[in-house]
Design a protein around this motif. Structure first.
Motif, PDB file in Angstrom:
ATOM      1  N   TRP A   1       0.831  -1.208   0.000  1.00 46.09           N
ATOM      2  CA  TRP A   1       0.000   0.000   0.000  1.00 46.09           C
ATOM      3  C   TRP A   1       0.858   1.248   0.000  1.00 46.09           C
ATOM      4  CZ3 TRP A   1      -3.351   3.667  -0.464  1.00 46.09           C
ATOM      5  CH2 TRP A   1      -3.491   4.685   0.470  1.00 46.09           C
ATOM      6  N   ARG A   2       1.886   1.272   0.833  1.00 46.29           N
ATOM      7  CA  ARG A   2       2.738   2.448   0.935  1.00 46.29           C
ATOM      8  C   ARG A   2       3.583   2.638  -0.328  1.00 46.29           C
ATOM      9  NH1 ARG A   2       2.244   7.008   3.262  1.00 46.29           N
ATOM     10  NH2 ARG A   2       0.587   6.733   4.744  1.00 46.29           N
ATOM     11  N   LEU A   3       4.018   1.574  -0.953  1.00 42.82           N
ATOM     12  CA  LEU A   3       4.766   1.693  -2.212  1.00 42.82           C
ATOM     13  C   LEU A   3       3.860   2.218  -3.330  1.00 42.82           C
ATOM     14  CD1 LEU A   3       7.029  -1.496  -2.189  1.00 42.82           C
ATOM     15  CD2 LEU A   3       7.750   0.887  -1.960  1.00 42.82           C
ATOM     16  N   TRP A   4       2.609   1.744  -3.359  1.00 44.14           N
ATOM     17  CA  TRP A   4       1.663   2.247  -4.364  1.00 44.14           C
ATOM     18  C   TRP A   4       1.407   3.727  -4.139  1.00 44.14           C
ATOM     19  CZ3 TRP A   4      -3.155   4.546  -4.067  1.00 44.14           C
ATOM     20  CH2 TRP A   4      -3.842   4.672  -5.278  1.00 44.14           C
ATOM     21  N   LEU A   5       1.211   4.119  -2.871  1.00 44.18           N
ATOM     22  CA  LEU A   5       0.962   5.524  -2.549  1.00 44.18           C
ATOM     23  C   LEU A   5       2.180   6.379  -2.872  1.00 44.18           C
ATOM     24  CD1 LEU A   5      -1.037   7.536  -1.297  1.00 44.18           C
ATOM     25  CD2 LEU A   5      -0.008   7.046   0.931  1.00 44.18           C
ATOM     26  N   TRP A   6       3.374   5.847  -2.613  1.00 42.72           N
ATOM     27  CA  TRP A   6       4.627   6.554  -2.946  1.00 42.72           C
ATOM     28  C   TRP A   6       4.703   6.851  -4.436  1.00 42.72           C
ATOM     29  CZ3 TRP A   6       8.880   4.010  -5.551  1.00 42.72           C
ATOM     30  CH2 TRP A   6      10.048   4.786  -5.636  1.00 42.72           C
ATOM     31  N   ARG A   7       4.364   5.846  -5.245  1.00 36.10           N
ATOM     32  CA  ARG A   7       4.379   6.074  -6.710  1.00 36.10           C
ATOM     33  C   ARG A   7       3.324   7.097  -7.111  1.00 36.10           C
ATOM     34  NH1 ARG A   7       5.659   0.392  -6.728  1.00 36.10           N
ATOM     35  NH2 ARG A   7       3.435  -0.132  -6.717  1.00 36.10           N
ATOM     36  N   LEU A   8       2.156   7.058  -6.480  1.00 39.53           N
ATOM     37  CA  LEU A   8       1.101   8.015  -6.801  1.00 39.53           C
ATOM     38  C   LEU A   8       1.512   9.435  -6.399  1.00 39.53           C
ATOM     39  CD1 LEU A   8      -1.775   8.595  -7.767  1.00 39.53           C
ATOM     40  CD2 LEU A   8      -2.584   8.091  -5.442  1.00 39.53           C
ATOM     41  N   GLU A   9       2.105   9.586  -5.217  1.00 38.30           N
ATOM     42  CA  GLU A   9       2.552  10.911  -4.770  1.00 38.30           C
ATOM     43  C   GLU A   9       3.607  11.484  -5.715  1.00 38.30           C
ATOM     44  OE1 GLU A   9       3.878  10.937  -0.765  1.00 38.30           O
ATOM     45  OE2 GLU A   9       1.874  10.692   0.090  1.00 38.30           O
ATOM     46  N   LYS A  10       4.527  10.638  -6.147  1.00 44.69           N
ATOM     47  CA  LYS A  10       5.566  11.106  -7.069  1.00 44.69           C
ATOM     48  C   LYS A  10       4.954  11.533  -8.396  1.00 44.69           C
ATOM     49  CE  LYS A  10       9.503   8.862  -7.270  1.00 44.69           C
ATOM     50  NZ  LYS A  10      10.468   9.880  -6.817  1.00 44.69           N
ATOM     51  N   LYS A  11       3.908  10.803  -8.821  1.00 43.16           N
ATOM     52  CA  LYS A  11       3.240  11.153 -10.075  1.00 43.16           C
ATOM     53  C   LYS A  11       2.497  12.478  -9.940  1.00 43.16           C
ATOM     54  CE  LYS A  11       0.045   9.302 -13.526  1.00 43.16           C
ATOM     55  NZ  LYS A  11      -0.840   8.158 -13.892  1.00 43.16           N
ATOM     56  N   VAL A  12       1.828  12.673  -8.796  1.00 44.54           N
ATOM     57  CA  VAL A  12       1.082  13.914  -8.564  1.00 44.54           C
ATOM     58  C   VAL A  12       2.031  15.095  -8.420  1.00 44.54           C
ATOM     59  CG1 VAL A  12      -0.385  15.135  -6.907  1.00 44.54           C
ATOM     60  CG2 VAL A  12      -0.919  12.781  -7.545  1.00 44.54           C
ATOM     61  N   PHE A  13       3.094  14.870  -7.618  1.00 47.97           N
ATOM     62  CA  PHE A  13       4.034  15.964  -7.371  1.00 47.97           C
ATOM     63  C   PHE A  13       4.863  16.251  -8.603  1.00 47.97           C
ATOM     64  CE2 PHE A  13       7.876  17.937  -5.632  1.00 47.97           C
ATOM     65  CZ  PHE A  13       7.308  18.899  -4.815  1.00 47.97           C
ATOM     66  N   GLY A  14       5.348  15.204  -9.248  1.00 47.57           N
ATOM     67  CA  GLY A  14       6.175  15.376 -10.439  1.00 47.57           C
ATOM     68  C   GLY A  14       7.538  15.955 -10.109  1.00 47.57           C
ATOM     69  N   ALA A  15       8.419  15.928 -11.069  1.00 44.77           N
ATOM     70  CA  ALA A  15       9.751  16.522 -10.901  1.00 44.77           C
ATOM     71  C   ALA A  15       9.674  18.011 -11.235  1.00 44.77           C
ATOM     72  CB  ALA A  15      10.758  15.829 -11.818  1.00 44.77           C
ATOM     73  N   ARG A  16      10.012  18.856 -10.270  1.00 38.01           N
ATOM     74  CA  ARG A  16       9.922  20.301 -10.486  1.00 38.01           C
ATOM     75  C   ARG A  16      11.135  20.811 -11.246  1.00 38.01           C
ATOM     76  NH1 ARG A  16       8.220  23.469  -5.132  1.00 38.01           N
ATOM     77  NH2 ARG A  16       9.830  22.213  -4.117  1.00 38.01           N
ATOM     78  N   ARG A  17      10.886  21.756 -12.139  1.00 41.40           N
ATOM     79  CA  ARG A  17      11.956  22.357 -12.930  1.00 41.40           C
ATOM     80  C   ARG A  17      12.825  23.229 -12.022  1.00 41.40           C
ATOM     81  NH1 ARG A  17      11.747  22.744 -18.284  1.00 41.40           N
ATOM     82  NH2 ARG A  17      12.474  24.898 -18.277  1.00 41.40           N
ATOM     83  N   LEU A  18      14.128  22.927 -12.022  1.00 33.12           N
ATOM     84  CA  LEU A  18      15.053  23.571 -11.090  1.00 33.12           C
ATOM     85  C   LEU A  18      16.114  24.362 -11.840  1.00 33.12           C
ATOM     86  CD1 LEU A  18      16.147  23.751  -8.085  1.00 33.12           C
ATOM     87  CD2 LEU A  18      17.579  21.797  -8.680  1.00 33.12           C
ATOM     88  N   LEU A  19      16.365  25.576 -11.379  1.00 28.63           N
ATOM     89  CA  LEU A  19      17.469  26.381 -11.900  1.00 28.63           C
ATOM     90  C   LEU A  19      18.559  26.439 -10.838  1.00 28.63           C
ATOM     91  CD1 LEU A  19      18.822  28.364 -13.878  1.00 28.63           C
ATOM     92  CD2 LEU A  19      17.491  30.215 -12.803  1.00 28.63           C
ATOM     93  N   LEU A  20      19.759  25.983 -11.191  1.00 29.35           N
ATOM     94  CA  LEU A  20      20.905  26.005 -10.285  1.00 29.35           C
ATOM     95  C   LEU A  20      21.720  27.268 -10.514  1.00 29.35           C
ATOM     96  CD1 LEU A  20      22.271  22.342 -10.543  1.00 29.35           C
ATOM     97  CD2 LEU A  20      21.129  23.366  -8.593  1.00 29.35           C
TER      98      LEU A  20
END
Length: 442
Positions: A123-142
């Motif tokens: 359950w927690r692994l499924w939720l982890w994948r869902l959270e990552k999908k919802v949050f997504g990788a944010r565009r970062l400027l270094l």
């Protein structure tokens, strides 16, 4: 609906589902133990404590960061879930005793633990994948120095969390206009500012990003950390920051010492069977003593002998002198490799804690040779000696095996600035988690 709103709704939903699954594990354990004819006295004992057990379980999930699991790796999610469920067992048994639920069968506790692990890990692994999908990788400027942004970029790529996508890099900008052009070009969702920039330019970048409502991460230097959590006071009408130093006040030192003695005694009692078996395995595996005594440095530069189970061959440093162990060090014995991986080699240091040489939580003690070496390279390293050394620390739960001593030093200083008894308990709980994660800091 923006990402933050989606994540808040997802967190609320996951808390409710967690509460249901926690109790589903107990109910299923009752059914397996007694069938559908549940004995009234036993089940009433469960109904008496279930609200408190549920609350304790949710608190453990929160302490282990499972309600922001998108910020963590798969290994951390699994390890956090396992320890939250395992620690719930003694907590639930203690609550049953406290509420005089003596009819709560002990076998139900054990069966519930197994069932909850079976339920919660997928359950927690499924939720982890869902959270990552919802949050997504944010565009970062270094933005930072030439070398700094490349090191930072590599760390972001290697963290296996995928929180950010490096959209662009701006090395050593000379003016704020260059920063404005980079922001217009890369359209970042978040900006990371390094510390190898002139103070004036960093202030201008902060003003720009905050005015544009762009979230900012700032890599702190030692000065920034020392200033963190300073008291805001005034001298007349002059606003000032007031710093008292890194040493703990006398009252806090007494509380910390009392916690150390109590928890170290409990840990020694619980760990004594493991320590006896470990001593036997060391003697069978290689020639030499069971324990290894090594001079270390603690609070105010005081030296003491640190106790460890021997993990290297006898006289490992006789020819080389003081040398930091590497991940695949050939001097480490077969049993020693396992002891280091599981942190069992550190258990004798509980005796150091009882003696007062160390605390349970604090900067890890280092050998005099390396203290002198690191202090020559980074003078701020001496600041960590304002605190008693620890069996574990913030650097051990937040860093990795490969984390540089400079970054570990920053964690040690952050711990000194943010110490509370609850923070110590949180670090101890997270230390249990990192035992199950291979690349975490030693």
């Amino acid at each position: 609906m923006d990402k933050n709103t989606k994540l808040k709704l997802l967190t609320i939903a996951s808390v409710l589902i967690d509460a249901v699954f926690l109790n589903l594990g107990f109910v299923a354990a009752f059914l397996l133990r007694f069938g559908f004819k549940l004995p009234e006295e036993n089940f009433i004992a469960y109904l008496t404590v279930y609200p408190w057990v549920t609350l304790a379980g949710l608190l453990l999930f929160n302490v282990y960061g499972l309600y922001q699991s998108y910020k963590r790796s798969r290994a951390e999610v699994i390890a956090s879930t396992v320890w939250a469920i395992v620690l719930l067992l003694p907590v639930a048994m203690g609550m049953a005793f406290f509420f005089r639920g003596f009819a709560f069968p002990r076998t139900v506790f054990v069966v519930a633990l197994i069932l909850q692990l079976i339920i919660f890990i997928p359950w927690r692994l499924w939720l982890w994948r869902l959270e990552k999908k919802v949050f997504g990788a944010r565009r970062l400027l270094l933005i930072g120095g030439h070398k700094e942004i490349h090191i930072t970029r590599d760390k972001i790529k290697d963290n296996k969390i995928d929180l950010f996508e490096v959209a662009g890099k701006l090395a050593a900008p000379g003016t704020i206009e260059e920063v404005k052009e980079a922001i217009n070009k890369y359209r970042p969702e978040v900006v990371l500012i390094g510390n190898n920039l002139p103070d004036k330019l960093k202030k201008e970048i902060l003003l720009l990003t905050l005015s544009e409502n762009i979230p900012v991460y700032v890599i702190p230097d030692y000065y920034d950390i020392v200033l963190s959590q300073a008291k805001l006071e005034s001298i007349g009408d002059l606003p000032v920051f007031y710093l008292e130093g890194l040493s703990l006040p006398a009252g806090m030192q007494m509380v910390k010492r009392a916690m150390d003695i109590l928890l170290a005694l409990i840990a020694l009692i619980l760990a004594s069977p493991i320590m006896l078996v470990t001593a036997l395995l060391i003697k069978l595996d290689s020639e030499g003593p069971v324990f290894y005594l090594q001079e270390r440095v603690t609070e105010n530069g005081r030296k003491f002998y640190c106790y460890k189970f021997r993990t290297m061959v006898k006289d490992a440093e006789k020819l080389t002198g003081p040398t930091l162990a590497t991940e695949n060090d050939p001097r480490i014995t077969r049993v020693g490799r396992f002891l280091r991986a599981t942190r069992i080699d550190e258990l004798p240091q509980l005796i150091n804690v009882l003696k007062g040489d160390m605390s349970l939580v604090g900067p890890r003690p280092e050998r005099p040779f390396f203290v002198e070496k690191f202090t020559d390279e980074v003078p701020e390293y001496a600041l960590r000696l304002k605190l008693k050394s620890g069996l574990t620390g913030l650097a051990q739960v937040e860093g990795k095996y490969s984390t540089s001593f400079e970054d570990k030093l920053k964690y040690d200083l952050l711990y000194a600035k943010a110490y509370t008894p609850l923070k110590d308990l949180e670090i101890i709980l997270h230390t249990l988690k990192v035992i199950l994660i291979k690349d975490k800091a030693s």
